[in-house]
Scaffold this motif. Structure first.
Motif, PDB file in Angstrom:
ATOM      1  N   LEU A   1      -9.316  -2.621   4.726  1.00 40.60           N
ATOM      2  CA  LEU A   1     -10.133  -1.792   5.591  1.00 40.60           C
ATOM      3  C   LEU A   1     -10.171  -0.344   5.099  1.00 40.60           C
ATOM      4  O   LEU A   1      -9.488   0.025   4.149  1.00 40.60           O
ATOM      5  CB  LEU A   1      -9.614  -1.835   7.032  1.00 40.60           C
ATOM      6  N   TRP A   2     -10.936   0.476   5.798  1.00 40.57           N
ATOM      7  CA  TRP A   2     -11.155   1.875   5.458  1.00 40.57           C
ATOM      8  C   TRP A   2      -9.852   2.668   5.348  1.00 40.57           C
ATOM      9  O   TRP A   2      -9.758   3.617   4.588  1.00 40.57           O
ATOM     10  CB  TRP A   2     -12.042   2.526   6.519  1.00 40.57           C
TER      11      TRP A   2
ATOM     12  N   LEU B   1     -18.732 -13.054   1.802  1.00 45.47           N
ATOM     13  CA  LEU B   1     -18.157 -13.824   2.904  1.00 45.47           C
ATOM     14  C   LEU B   1     -18.311 -15.323   2.671  1.00 45.47           C
ATOM     15  O   LEU B   1     -17.405 -16.107   2.962  1.00 45.47           O
ATOM     16  CB  LEU B   1     -18.829 -13.451   4.222  1.00 45.47           C
ATOM     17  N   ARG B   2     -19.466 -15.729   2.154  1.00 47.33           N
ATOM     18  CA  ARG B   2     -19.668 -17.147   1.851  1.00 47.33           C
ATOM     19  C   ARG B   2     -18.684 -17.605   0.780  1.00 47.33           C
ATOM     20  O   ARG B   2     -18.087 -18.692   0.890  1.00 47.33           O
ATOM     21  CB  ARG B   2     -21.117 -17.364   1.395  1.00 47.33           C
ATOM     22  N   ASP B   3     -18.486 -16.793  -0.255  1.00 45.58           N
ATOM     23  CA  ASP B   3     -17.527 -17.142  -1.305  1.00 45.58           C
ATOM     24  C   ASP B   3     -16.122 -17.287  -0.734  1.00 45.58           C
ATOM     25  O   ASP B   3     -15.389 -18.237  -1.080  1.00 45.58           O
ATOM     26  CB  ASP B   3     -17.527 -16.081  -2.401  1.00 45.58           C
ATOM     27  N   LEU B   4     -15.728 -16.365   0.149  1.00 47.77           N
ATOM     28  CA  LEU B   4     -14.391 -16.422   0.731  1.00 47.77           C
ATOM     29  C   LEU B   4     -14.247 -17.627   1.650  1.00 47.77           C
ATOM     30  O   LEU B   4     -13.177 -18.237   1.722  1.00 47.77           O
ATOM     31  CB  LEU B   4     -14.103 -15.135   1.509  1.00 47.77           C
ATOM     32  N   GLN B   5     -15.310 -17.996   2.345  1.00 53.21           N
ATOM     33  CA  GLN B   5     -15.263 -19.158   3.225  1.00 53.21           C
ATOM     34  C   GLN B   5     -15.008 -20.435   2.425  1.00 53.21           C
ATOM     35  O   GLN B   5     -14.280 -21.324   2.859  1.00 53.21           O
ATOM     36  CB  GLN B   5     -16.573 -19.276   4.007  1.00 53.21           C
ATOM     37  N   GLN B   6     -15.599 -20.512   1.262  1.00 50.56           N
ATOM     38  CA  GLN B   6     -15.426 -21.695   0.423  1.00 50.56           C
ATOM     39  C   GLN B   6     -14.106 -21.673  -0.343  1.00 50.56           C
ATOM     40  O   GLN B   6     -13.602 -22.716  -0.764  1.00 50.56           O
ATOM     41  CB  GLN B   6     -16.596 -21.798  -0.557  1.00 50.56           C
TER      42      GLN B   6
ATOM     43  N   GLU C   1     -12.842  -5.423  -0.006  1.00 52.26           N
ATOM     44  CA  GLU C   1     -13.022  -4.491   1.101  1.00 52.26           C
ATOM     45  C   GLU C   1     -13.883  -5.120   2.192  1.00 52.26           C
ATOM     46  O   GLU C   1     -14.793  -5.901   1.922  1.00 52.26           O
ATOM     47  CB  GLU C   1     -13.667  -3.198   0.603  1.00 52.26           C
ATOM     48  N   PHE C   2     -13.577  -4.757   3.425  1.00 53.89           N
ATOM     49  CA  PHE C   2     -14.345  -5.231   4.579  1.00 53.89           C
ATOM     50  C   PHE C   2     -14.775  -4.029   5.401  1.00 53.89           C
ATOM     51  O   PHE C   2     -13.987  -3.101   5.576  1.00 53.89           O
ATOM     52  CB  PHE C   2     -13.495  -6.184   5.435  1.00 53.89           C
ATOM     53  N   PRO C   3     -16.025  -4.015   5.884  1.00 54.06           N
ATOM     54  CA  PRO C   3     -17.046  -5.060   5.816  1.00 54.06           C
ATOM     55  C   PRO C   3     -17.746  -5.104   4.470  1.00 54.06           C
ATOM     56  O   PRO C   3     -17.731  -4.131   3.719  1.00 54.06           O
ATOM     57  CB  PRO C   3     -18.005  -4.666   6.927  1.00 54.06           C
ATOM     58  N   MET C   4     -18.359  -6.231   4.173  1.00 50.75           N
ATOM     59  CA  MET C   4     -19.086  -6.446   2.934  1.00 50.75           C
ATOM     60  C   MET C   4     -20.577  -6.191   3.142  1.00 50.75           C
ATOM     61  O   MET C   4     -21.078  -6.234   4.262  1.00 50.75           O
ATOM     62  CB  MET C   4     -18.900  -7.882   2.421  1.00 50.75           C
ATOM     63  N   ALA C   5     -21.263  -5.951   2.052  1.00 46.02           N
ATOM     64  CA  ALA C   5     -22.703  -5.670   2.107  1.00 46.02           C
ATOM     65  C   ALA C   5     -23.507  -6.968   2.075  1.00 46.02           C
ATOM     66  O   ALA C   5     -23.160  -7.922   1.369  1.00 46.02           O
ATOM     67  CB  ALA C   5     -23.105  -4.788   0.940  1.00 46.02           C
ATOM     68  N   ARG C   6     -24.588  -6.981   2.832  1.00 43.26           N
ATOM     69  CA  ARG C   6     -25.530  -8.102   2.759  1.00 43.26           C
ATOM     70  C   ARG C   6     -26.392  -7.959   1.511  1.00 43.26           C
ATOM     71  O   ARG C   6     -26.573  -6.858   0.991  1.00 43.26           O
ATOM     72  CB  ARG C   6     -26.424  -8.126   3.995  1.00 43.26           C
TER      73      ARG C   6
ATOM     74  N   HIS D   1      -2.749  -9.767  -5.232  1.00 47.41           N
ATOM     75  CA  HIS D   1      -2.650  -8.486  -5.917  1.00 47.41           C
ATOM     76  C   HIS D   1      -3.674  -7.541  -5.303  1.00 47.41           C
ATOM     77  O   HIS D   1      -4.789  -7.958  -4.950  1.00 47.41           O
ATOM     78  CB  HIS D   1      -2.936  -8.679  -7.408  1.00 47.41           C
ATOM     79  N   PRO D   2      -3.329  -6.241  -5.103  1.00 47.22           N
ATOM     80  CA  PRO D   2      -4.265  -5.315  -4.462  1.00 47.22           C
ATOM     81  C   PRO D   2      -5.665  -5.334  -5.044  1.00 47.22           C
ATOM     82  O   PRO D   2      -6.646  -5.181  -4.322  1.00 47.22           O
ATOM     83  CB  PRO D   2      -3.589  -3.956  -4.676  1.00 47.22           C
ATOM     84  N   ALA D   3      -5.778  -5.540  -6.351  1.00 54.11           N
ATOM     85  CA  ALA D   3      -7.103  -5.547  -6.977  1.00 54.11           C
ATOM     86  C   ALA D   3      -7.924  -6.740  -6.527  1.00 54.11           C
ATOM     87  O   ALA D   3      -9.142  -6.743  -6.650  1.00 54.11           O
ATOM     88  CB  ALA D   3      -6.959  -5.551  -8.498  1.00 54.11           C
TER      89      ALA D   3
END
Length: 408
Positions: A48-49, A34-39, A17-22, A11-13
């Motif tokens: 993207l923009w 990114l770590r959450d998505l990797q797992q 968004e990429f890139p993510m903030a550190r 779902h779009p929600a």
């Protein structure tokens, strides 16, 4: 240029968004999302923009597989390519964003200058430049910005000498390079910077054609005269090698120093050793740990690819952020720990496949000389401010710090 024919599976929600903030408190680590998505999943859509939803690849082995797949394209003109901004200047940086056979044809023309054997012969010169810059540091005022006084001049001097670019013009090309690698910059300003550099290198190629010297750009003159290479293509090569040759290494020197200052035990291990193997190991581990190219390798599928239980359709984008791949626990146990004795040689900080960084032997050599010299010669080197006051480069394609005030 981007395809919207295939909607995201989520779902779009739910599409981040990429890139993510550190995380502000963990400036050396990849973004927590990114770590959450990797797992969570091997493949995931991101937004993207421009509203496009390419695939995000986060795991180490998956990135190596896809980056080495001939069914994906590096060309920004390919339908579905995940552009980083509206105007990127990507079409003017030579072979790095071309596909084979054109990529291989152009790359072969400059490969010889970056072989391990050729770069090893440069070590005495790089050592002297390093020592001279450190001499100037020790004789100058304190505190000092290590970026401007050391980290930026060293690789700039090296690449200028290799290419045959006058170092006296360093302010011009450094200023324009900074604009090119910024992500959130006015498109007209980025285009102007790209044009400035291309015009400068084109004029320089004209001078080399008239009076060749003993440098890489002069070595392309014969190719131009033989009709194998146009003057514009040679100028584009010059832009690529000049920008990549100083920006990435300069940021790696400064960011690596900051990381070591935050890990005093590891810094002491490096400072107190003259073992070339340990110094080389430290370079590889810092490259893995820091990942200064942090906007992801970007590709577009040329045909349907079945992968990780999904089908990446022709005309869909792919982003492979090497910062999170190099923190994959399946590839590097305890990946968030900086360990200079770790065997990190399999990292993909330089990319993977046919497009991996051409200049990596030179970058490794420069970093070996710097990391093996700077802390030994200035053993009491320390930050002249708190870490919280350091401004990190979150706004570009190359990660690092804008300033690094140090004293001793």
């Amino acid at each position: 240029m981007t395809s919207t024919a295939h909607p995201p599976t989520a779902h779009p929600a739910e599409v981040p968004e990429f890139p993510m903030a550190r995380a502000a408190r963990c400036p050396f680590d990849p973004p927590p999302v990114l770590r959450d998505l990797q797992q969570d999943a091997r493949l995931r859509r991101v937004r993207l923009w421009n509203g496009s939803t390419p695939w995000l690849v986060t795991r180490y082995e998956d990135q190596r597989t896809l980056l080495g797949d001939p069914r994906v394209s590096s060309d920004p003109a390919t339908p579905g390519y995940p552009l980083s901004s509206a105007v990127t200047g990507e079409t003017n940086i030579s072979f790095i964003l071309k596909d084979d056979p054109e990529h291989a044809r152009l790359r072969r023309m400059v490969t010889a200058a970056f072989t391990v054997k050729r770069t090893r012969a440069m070590r005495p010169g790089i050592q002297k430049l390093t020592d001279d810059l450190i001499d100037s540091l020790l004789a100058g005022p304190r505190p000092v910005d290590l970026v401007e006084a050391f980290a930026l001049p060293l690789p700039s001097l090296v690449i200028c000498d290799l290419l045959g670019v006058p170092y006296a013009d360093h302010d011009f090309f450094q200023d324009n390079s900074r604009i090119l690698i910024k992500r959130d910059i006015d498109p007209e300003e980025r285009l102007a910077a790209s044009t400035n550099l291309l015009t400068y290198l084109d004029d320089l190629m004209g001078a080399k054609i008239a009076a060749p010297g003993d440098d890489l750009l002069s070595g392309l003159v014969g190719r131009i005269e033989a009709g194998e290479l146009s003057r514009n293509e040679a100028a584009q090569m010059g832009v690529l090698l000049l920008v990549a040759g100083h920006e990435t290494t300069a940021n790696m020197i400064a960011l690596g120093t900051l990381a070591l200052l935050q890990h005093p035990g590891q810094l002491a291990l490096l400072r107190d050793s003259d073992d070339p193997k340990l110094i080389a190991s430290a370079v590889e581990e810092l490259l893995r740990y820091l990942n200064i190219t942090h906007s992801g390798r970007r590709r577009a599928a040329l045909e349907d690819i079945e992968f990780a239980g999904e089908v990446i359709r022709a005309g869909e984008g792919i982003i492979a952020p090497n910062d999170i791949a190099n923190r994959d626990a399946d590839a590097f146990p305890d990946p968030d720990r900086l360990d200079l004795t770790r065997d990190a040689r399999r990292h993909i900080a330089f990319g993977f496949g046919v497009h991996q960084c051409l200049g990596q032997p030179l970058a490794r050599l420069e970093l070996e000389v710097v990391y093996g010299t700077l802390y030994r010669r200035i053993p009491t080197l320390r930050l002249a401010t708190d870490l919280e006051n350091i401004t990190f480069k979150h706004d570009g394609s190359v990660y690092g710090v804008y300033e690094l005030p140090v004293e001793w």
